[in-house]
Each structure stands twice: as C-alpha cells, then as structure tokens.
Design an enzyme around this catalytic site. Sequence first.
Site, short mmCIF file in Angstrom:
data_model
loop_
_atom_site.label_atom_id
_atom_site.label_comp_id
_atom_site.label_asym_id
_atom_site.label_seq_id
_atom_site.Cartn_x
_atom_site.Cartn_y
_atom_site.Cartn_z
N GLY A 254 0.83 -1.20 0.00
CA GLY A 254 0.00 0.00 0.00
C GLY A 254 0.86 1.25 0.00
N GLY B 119 -0.36 5.17 -0.98
CA GLY B 119 -1.22 6.03 -0.16
C GLY B 119 -0.45 7.06 0.63
N ASP C 282 0.11 7.33 3.97
CA ASP C 282 1.04 6.79 4.95
C ASP C 282 2.21 6.06 4.29
OD1 ASP C 282 -0.79 7.78 6.70
OD2 ASP C 282 -1.29 5.87 7.65
N SER D 94 -7.09 0.72 13.22
CA SER D 94 -7.86 1.96 13.15
C SER D 94 -8.68 2.19 14.41
CB SER D 94 -8.80 1.93 11.94
OG SER D 94 -9.70 3.03 11.96
N GLU E 191 -11.49 3.28 14.32
CA GLU E 191 -12.86 2.92 13.97
C GLU E 191 -13.29 1.61 14.64
OE1 GLU E 191 -15.31 4.35 11.94
OE2 GLU E 191 -14.11 6.18 11.96
N TYR F 196 -15.85 -0.74 7.49
CA TYR F 196 -14.41 -0.50 7.60
C TYR F 196 -13.90 -0.88 8.99
CZ TYR F 196 -10.00 2.12 7.80
OH TYR F 196 -8.68 2.49 7.95
#
Length: 320
Positions: free
Chosen positions: A8, A11, A13, A125, A127, A148
């Site tokens: 990843g 992105g 980060d 996260s 979340e 998510y």
Amino acid sequence: MKTALICGVSGQDGAYLSKLLLDKGYQVYGGSRDAQSSNFENLNRLGVLELVKLVSISVHDFRSVLQVIMKVKPDEIYNLAGQSSVALSFEQPVETLESISVGTLSLLEAIRFSGLPIKLYNAGSSECFGNAIEAVDENTAFRPRSPYGVAKATAFWEVANYREAYKIFACTGILFNHESPLRKERFVTKKIIAAACRIAKGSNERLVLGNINIWRDWGWAPEYVEAMWLMLQQSEPEDFVIATGETISLKDFIIIAFEYLNLDWTKYVSFDDSLFRPTDIEKGLANPQKANNKLKWKAKIKSRNLIELLIDSELNSKYL
C-alpha cells in the site's frame, strides 16, 4: 542495511513511511497491485519515487505475497494496503472486508510459511472502538460501527492470533485520524481545507457537508509513521494506540480553518442529509499513554497547528 516492504505504498502513509525509512538508510520496496501502471503521485510529491523499488503484489493472493516475500526477504513488512475510506465502506462492504482482512491474513500466513524472521506492522484503526464514552486504550473492547471498522477489527485479531500461536513478531498500530497535504478530497478534512482555500482565492462555491457534530482526534501523518517504525524496533511485539490525546469537533475544525483565512464559515457552508452515514461514531477519545511510555513517542502537532499546516500547504502547493 535493513530491507522493508511497504504494502500500500501509494497512499498517504505509504509515501511518508517510505521517506522516513529511506532517511534511516533502509532499502525500501513498495508494493502495489500493479507496479507498472499504479499512480505513485504521492511518492513523487515527496521526492522519493526514484529511490523506492516498486514491486507488484496482490495481498488478496497468498501465492503473490509469498513470491514477493521470498524474493525480497524483507526484515520488516508494513501492511498499509486495503480500502481506506470509512464512507466508501458502506457502499463497498465486501471489497472493504476482503481487501483488509484477507490481505492481512495472506501476509501473516506467508510470513509463517516462509520461516523468515520478518517483523510485521499492521495498520489498525480507531474505527474499531466505535463510540467512546471515555478515552480508549489498548484494553478497550471493540464495538465498530462501519464495515471499515469491522474489517480492521478482524485484521487486528488475525494479527493477535498469529502472534500468539506462531510467535510471529506482528503488531497493530491502532491509529486515530491523521492528516496531511497528501490526503484525497474524499476525506472530509481535505474537502474542507481545499474548499476553504479556493473560497479565500475568490471562488463563489459552497462547501456542502453532512454531519459536523462529530468529534475526532486528528494528528499529523508524518509523525504517525514514525510510531509505526518504532513499534517494529521493540524487543517484543505489542499493539499501540497512536493519537494526540486531543479531540475537537468537526464544526470546530471548520471554524478554525475559515477563521485562519479570515472568513465567516456560516456564509459558505451548507448541509446535505444524504452525506450522513448509516451509522457513525459521535466521539473519538484516545489515551496514547502506552506509546508515550514504551515507544517514547508523543504527538507534537495537534488540531489548530495541524489545520494551519494543511492550509499553508494547500495555498503554497507544498507537500510537507
């Protein structure tokens, strides 16, 4: 020289982490589903694109992951891959769950199968926690309120299981919201900053938003990737909450941004009920004391300073 594989890497980060590791003398491999055609604009903006060795890797595919691991033989893997938008997860719940949970499991199983002494960082996260009545820490129960959040909670427990069952050095950073000039406009903070700056330059547009009566802990992304790196430098793998410890409302975020540009926000902001999420987190409160104590990491940049940095960067087209 240590070798790191960042899944990843394209992105926000991934770009800041690449720069950090390169500055520390690492050889950095950047993984993307299709390294030949992916957009590595963020790496380019930070001036590190030519220094990162790009590799194609599909984290959904165990064989693909294992092949890359056996070829690169990294000392550290940073799992930043997967669908990253909470709002989009309501529209694409299956894709979100698969990209995050299956991708994490593929990496863990490939590390186990390889037998190599690889350290794994997994991007968790806030979340996962859902609504917070009081400041959450590493011992707080998860109650996610979005697909998510469910996916990130699943990945968290996969990491914990492999760490316990197979003694793999694997840990999760439970990161609260962190922003930078590299954010896309689908993220509400970037949407607000970009619109406010355009209005300050003379645009007659209106900023249309959903629920602004939510509270979040917002930090500065370049600081948060340092916490990721620090987690893999410990003698034992542990999970950490990474946050500033300061929470403000989205309404206050808007007010601070517009006031910094000498604008009255009420003249330019309107609301659309269709932008409300089916379920949302009203308040995010964090206690990052463990990271302060064990990692010696503490956020220096908090809400007001963060907003000013984002605006200055947007007005001057600088990527800090």
